[in-house]
Design a protein around this motif. Structure first.
Motif, PDB file in Angstrom:
ATOM      1  N   THR A 176       0.833  -1.206   0.000  1.00 21.85           N
ATOM      2  CA  THR A 176       0.000   0.000   0.000  1.00 21.85           C
ATOM      3  C   THR A 176       0.864   1.251   0.000  1.00 21.85           C
ATOM      4  O   THR A 176       0.574   2.213  -0.718  1.00 21.85           O
ATOM      5  CB  THR A 176      -0.949   0.001   1.210  1.00 21.85           C
ATOM      6  OG1 THR A 176      -1.719  -1.203   1.195  1.00 21.85           O
ATOM      7  CG2 THR A 176      -1.872   1.197   1.184  1.00 21.85           C
ATOM      8  N   ALA A 177       1.938   1.254   0.785  1.00 20.05           N
ATOM      9  CA  ALA A 177       2.842   2.406   0.821  1.00 20.05           C
ATOM     10  C   ALA A 177       3.472   2.637  -0.550  1.00 20.05           C
ATOM     11  O   ALA A 177       3.543   3.782  -1.020  1.00 20.05           O
ATOM     12  CB  ALA A 177       3.923   2.187   1.876  1.00 20.05           C
ATOM     13  N   LEU A 178       3.894   1.563  -1.182  1.00 23.09           N
ATOM     14  CA  LEU A 178       4.480   1.691  -2.529  1.00 23.09           C
ATOM     15  C   LEU A 178       3.467   2.247  -3.515  1.00 23.09           C
ATOM     16  O   LEU A 178       3.770   3.169  -4.285  1.00 23.09           O
ATOM     17  CB  LEU A 178       4.993   0.333  -3.011  1.00 23.09           C
ATOM     18  CG  LEU A 178       6.234  -0.215  -2.306  1.00 23.09           C
ATOM     19  CD1 LEU A 178       6.434  -1.676  -2.649  1.00 23.09           C
ATOM     20  CD2 LEU A 178       7.455   0.609  -2.662  1.00 23.09           C
ATOM     21  N   LYS A 179       2.259   1.714  -3.470  1.00 17.00           N
ATOM     22  CA  LYS A 179       1.212   2.161  -4.391  1.00 17.00           C
ATOM     23  C   LYS A 179       0.875   3.630  -4.172  1.00 17.00           C
ATOM     24  O   LYS A 179       0.786   4.409  -5.129  1.00 17.00           O
ATOM     25  CB  LYS A 179      -0.035   1.299  -4.217  1.00 17.00           C
ATOM     26  CG  LYS A 179      -1.148   1.616  -5.203  1.00 17.00           C
ATOM     27  CD  LYS A 179      -2.354   0.726  -4.950  1.00 17.00           C
ATOM     28  CE  LYS A 179      -3.456   1.562  -4.575  1.00 17.00           C
ATOM     29  NZ  LYS A 179      -4.405   1.637  -3.724  1.00 17.00           N
ATOM     30  N   GLU A 180       0.693   4.018  -2.927  1.00 17.96           N
ATOM     31  CA  GLU A 180       0.348   5.405  -2.612  1.00 17.96           C
ATOM     32  C   GLU A 180       1.420   6.369  -3.113  1.00 17.96           C
ATOM     33  O   GLU A 180       1.106   7.401  -3.699  1.00 17.96           O
ATOM     34  CB  GLU A 180       0.161   5.597  -1.104  1.00 17.96           C
ATOM     35  CG  GLU A 180      -1.111   5.035  -0.559  1.00 17.96           C
ATOM     36  CD  GLU A 180      -2.351   5.751  -1.045  1.00 17.96           C
ATOM     37  OE1 GLU A 180      -2.326   6.972  -1.265  1.00 17.96           O
ATOM     38  OE2 GLU A 180      -3.374   5.065  -1.219  1.00 17.96           O
ATOM     39  N   PHE A 181       2.678   6.042  -2.856  1.00 10.90           N
ATOM     40  CA  PHE A 181       3.735   6.978  -3.249  1.00 10.90           C
ATOM     41  C   PHE A 181       3.965   6.992  -4.756  1.00 10.90           C
ATOM     42  O   PHE A 181       4.028   8.065  -5.360  1.00 10.90           O
ATOM     43  CB  PHE A 181       5.036   6.688  -2.506  1.00 10.90           C
ATOM     44  CG  PHE A 181       6.079   7.738  -2.777  1.00 10.90           C
ATOM     45  CD1 PHE A 181       5.809   9.072  -2.506  1.00 10.90           C
ATOM     46  CD2 PHE A 181       7.300   7.413  -3.311  1.00 10.90           C
ATOM     47  CE1 PHE A 181       6.756  10.063  -2.763  1.00 10.90           C
ATOM     48  CE2 PHE A 181       8.255   8.388  -3.569  1.00 10.90           C
ATOM     49  CZ  PHE A 181       7.975   9.715  -3.291  1.00 10.90           C
ATOM     50  N   TYR A 182       4.089   5.831  -5.360  1.00 11.44           N
ATOM     51  CA  TYR A 182       4.382   5.792  -6.796  1.00 11.44           C
ATOM     52  C   TYR A 182       3.241   6.352  -7.641  1.00 11.44           C
ATOM     53  O   TYR A 182       3.478   6.808  -8.758  1.00 11.44           O
ATOM     54  CB  TYR A 182       4.739   4.383  -7.257  1.00 11.44           C
ATOM     55  CG  TYR A 182       6.154   3.988  -6.905  1.00 11.44           C
ATOM     56  CD1 TYR A 182       7.236   4.698  -7.385  1.00 11.44           C
ATOM     57  CD2 TYR A 182       6.412   2.902  -6.081  1.00 11.44           C
ATOM     58  CE1 TYR A 182       8.537   4.350  -7.069  1.00 11.44           C
ATOM     59  CE2 TYR A 182       7.703   2.529  -5.755  1.00 11.44           C
ATOM     60  CZ  TYR A 182       8.766   3.266  -6.258  1.00 11.44           C
ATOM     61  OH  TYR A 182      10.057   2.920  -5.939  1.00 11.44           O
ATOM     62  N   ASN A 183       2.030   6.353  -7.134  1.00 11.69           N
ATOM     63  CA  ASN A 183       0.888   6.901  -7.873  1.00 11.69           C
ATOM     64  C   ASN A 183       0.589   8.350  -7.493  1.00 11.69           C
ATOM     65  O   ASN A 183      -0.403   8.904  -7.966  1.00 11.69           O
ATOM     66  CB  ASN A 183      -0.360   6.041  -7.658  1.00 11.69           C
ATOM     67  CG  ASN A 183      -0.232   4.687  -8.313  1.00 11.69           C
ATOM     68  OD1 ASN A 183       0.363   4.558  -9.368  1.00 11.69           O
ATOM     69  ND2 ASN A 183      -0.772   3.672  -7.675  1.00 11.69           N
ATOM     70  N   SER A 184       1.432   8.959  -6.687  1.00 14.90           N
ATOM     71  CA  SER A 184       1.169  10.320  -6.223  1.00 14.90           C
ATOM     72  C   SER A 184       1.746  11.367  -7.174  1.00 14.90           C
ATOM     73  O   SER A 184       2.684  11.117  -7.928  1.00 14.90           O
ATOM     74  CB  SER A 184       1.781  10.526  -4.831  1.00 14.90           C
ATOM     75  OG  SER A 184       3.198  10.564  -4.908  1.00 14.90           O
ATOM     76  N   GLU A 185       1.159  12.549  -7.085  1.00 14.79           N
ATOM     77  CA  GLU A 185       1.693  13.690  -7.831  1.00 14.79           C
ATOM     78  C   GLU A 185       3.057  14.086  -7.271  1.00 14.79           C
ATOM     79  O   GLU A 185       3.927  14.561  -7.994  1.00 14.79           O
ATOM     80  CB  GLU A 185       0.707  14.850  -7.741  1.00 14.79           C
ATOM     81  CG  GLU A 185       1.034  15.994  -8.666  1.00 14.79           C
ATOM     82  CD  GLU A 185      -0.012  17.098  -8.624  1.00 14.79           C
ATOM     83  OE1 GLU A 185       0.332  18.212  -9.069  1.00 14.79           O
ATOM     84  OE2 GLU A 185      -1.142  16.866  -8.154  1.00 14.79           O
TER      85      GLU A 185
END
Length: 72
Positions: free
Chosen positions: A30-39
């Protein structure tokens, strides 16, 4: 992205993933997904912004604002 910039982006990314897991209680995927998909990550990866030369804590504060408000 040159090698120096890539090295700095990877270091900041590693730190922010740890921050998300420790402060936000995220699991690793989840942490990876949140960061890599962030602006924030998009801006970090953009050489023109210069964000990659800032501290991990500074970039994390930007990410927290983005996650809180849904935008930068």
């Amino acid at each position: 992205m040159n090698k120096r910039m890539q090295y700095l982006v990877e270091g900041i990314t590693k730190d922010i993933i740890v921050y998300l897991m420790e402060d936000g209680g995220y699991d690793l995927p989840t942490a990876l997904k949140e960061f890599y998909n962030s602006e924030t990550f998009a801006k970090l990866s953009d050489e023109a912004t210069g964000l990659y030369i800032e501290s991990s804590a500074y970039v994390y504060e930007i990410l927290k604002d983005e996650l809180k408000y849904g935008r930068l």
